[in-house]
Design an enzyme around this catalytic site. Structure first.
Site, PDB file in Angstrom:
ATOM      1  CD  GLN A   1      26.247   9.976   5.569  1.00  0.00           C
ATOM      2  OE1 GLN A   1      25.867  10.623   4.597  1.00  0.00           O
ATOM      3  NE2 GLN A   1      25.581   8.930   6.008  1.00  0.00           N
TER       4      GLN A   1
ATOM      5  CE  LYS B   1      23.876   9.817   1.403  1.00  0.00           C
ATOM      6  NZ  LYS B   1      23.791  10.347   2.784  1.00  0.00           N
TER       7      LYS B   1
ATOM      8  CG  ASP C   1      20.558  14.700   4.709  1.00  0.00           C
ATOM      9  OD1 ASP C   1      20.238  13.749   3.970  1.00  0.00           O
ATOM     10  OD2 ASP C   1      21.698  14.845   5.185  1.00  0.00           O
TER      11      ASP C   1
HETATM   12  N1  GUN Z   1      23.155   8.849   8.249  1.00  0.00           N
HETATM   13  C1  GUN Z   1      22.247   7.854   8.084  1.00  0.00           C
HETATM   14  N2  GUN Z   1      21.308   8.226   7.188  1.00  0.00           N
HETATM   15  C2  GUN Z   1      21.633   9.474   6.800  1.00  0.00           C
HETATM   16  C3  GUN Z   1      21.041  10.383   5.877  1.00  0.00           C
HETATM   17  O1  GUN Z   1      20.015  10.140   5.249  1.00  0.00           O
HETATM   18  N3  GUN Z   1      21.683  11.576   5.731  1.00  0.00           N
HETATM   19  C4  GUN Z   1      22.806  11.884   6.427  1.00  0.00           C
HETATM   20  N4  GUN Z   1      23.345  13.091   6.234  1.00  0.00           N
HETATM   21  N5  GUN Z   1      23.371  11.067   7.287  1.00  0.00           N
HETATM   22  C5  GUN Z   1      22.785   9.867   7.455  1.00  0.00           C
END
Ligand code: GUN
Length: 314
Positions: free
Chosen positions: A97, A53, A120
């Protein structure tokens, strides 16, 4: 019959090209969009995701800020860190995350993120807006699936769509997005009776249960579009050889690396489906692309007025 492969990398690149011109016009108005990522502890998969990311931000010219608190952090301490990011004007998007260590109250953390910075799309306010048909920031993976379907010319209106999996992150928002696009949607899960028969009625199947290679060709009506959201790591040689019996290059890859990635769909589904997203290279690249898109969107929503005042066309 072999399915048309829906190439997520090519679609991601298309979206990146579009975002780059938006980012340039924001920059002309003095706005440099910024994403803050919070990576708690040292879960290797989470590290890998967060690094991808951050790398995407660098590629597109977005500012990025990485916070790496230790796995021992308390809920109160993490709430403090989120609050500080909420207040910072140079932070347009915040992602925490998941998963978080078990002593941390994840719901309280997600609820603490400013909904205007919730790239998100996990905050209940954004989920509510999505359900009400007034979306602002939508969860990245389901939003990415919609981009794949639309940009590949797959007919959604009137289609029977079956979403397998009911998670807050993928299954539920996916079903809502498909309903808004006028599909007839069925949500299936581990307690669904006659799952195979239900799945076989679908024109579009979205597999998001987190079960390696569970959706075999007999779940798929010939010609249906199959979207595979799963990312499962196989480390058992016998299992890899069984799943990829018809794909010797995958087995060779397994023996070289000691693991191989498989989706929630069995790779043989390619023989039955009309169109199919590969794993890797299907949905995965879109998840990050939509995170970038949400960050730019959050910047425009929150700071767009300043850019407009500076005479920038949007
Ligand atoms: N953990 C698994 N998928 C995601 C996601 O799309 N965003 C975040 N922040 N954590 C995750």
């Amino acid at each position: 019959m072999t399915a048309r492969i829906l190439n997520g990398v090519a679609i991601r690149d298309q979206i990146y090209a579009e975002l780059q011109s938006e980012i340039a016009s924001l920059a002309a108005g003095g706005v440099r969009s910024g994403l803050a990522a919070v990576l708690v502890g040292d879960n290797p998969a989470s590290k890998l995701y967060v690094n991808s990311k951050i790398a995407a931000c660098g590629k597109l010219g977005l500012e990025s800020f990485l916070l790496t608190p230790p796995a021992t952090i308390t809920t109160e301490e993490l709430l403090g860190a989120v609050d500080e990011l909420n207040r910072r004007d140079d932070v347009d998007g915040i992602l925490v995350q998941m998963p978080l260590p078990k002593q941390v109250d994840s719901k309280r953390i997600l609820d603490a993120v400013d909904p205007a910075k919730d790239v998100d799309g996990f905050h209940p306010e954004n989920v509510g807006r999505l359900v009400a048909g007034r979306p602002s920031l939508v969860a990245c993976t389901p939003a990415g699936v919609m981009e794949i379907l639309r940009r590949s010319g797959i007919a959604i209106e009137g289609a029977n769509a079956v979403v397998m999996g009911r998670s807050d992150i993928v299954g539920k928002p996916m079903a809502i997005l498909l309903v808004h696009a006028n599909a007839t949607v069925t949500i299936c899960h581990s307690k669904t009776r006659e799952l195979k028969e239900v799945a076989r009625r679908a024109d579009i199947v979205v597999a998001a249960m987190g079960r390696a290679a569970m959706v075999t060709p007999d779940y798929i009506r010939p010609g249906a579009t199959v979207i595979d959201v799963g990312q499962n790591v196989i480390t058992d040689a016998a299992e890899a050889e069984r799943i990829f019996a018809k794909f010797p290059e995958k087995i060779a890859g397994f023996h070289k690396k000691g693991s191989v990635l498989v989706g929630d769909c069995h790779p043989d589904v390619v023989e039955t489906a009309g169109a199919f997203t590969p794993v890797p290279g299907g949905v995965g690249p879109l998840t990050i692309a939509m995170l970038m898109s949400n960050t730019v969107r959050a910047a425009r929503m929150r700071r767009g007025r300043a850019a407009e005042a500076a005479g920038v066309e949007r």
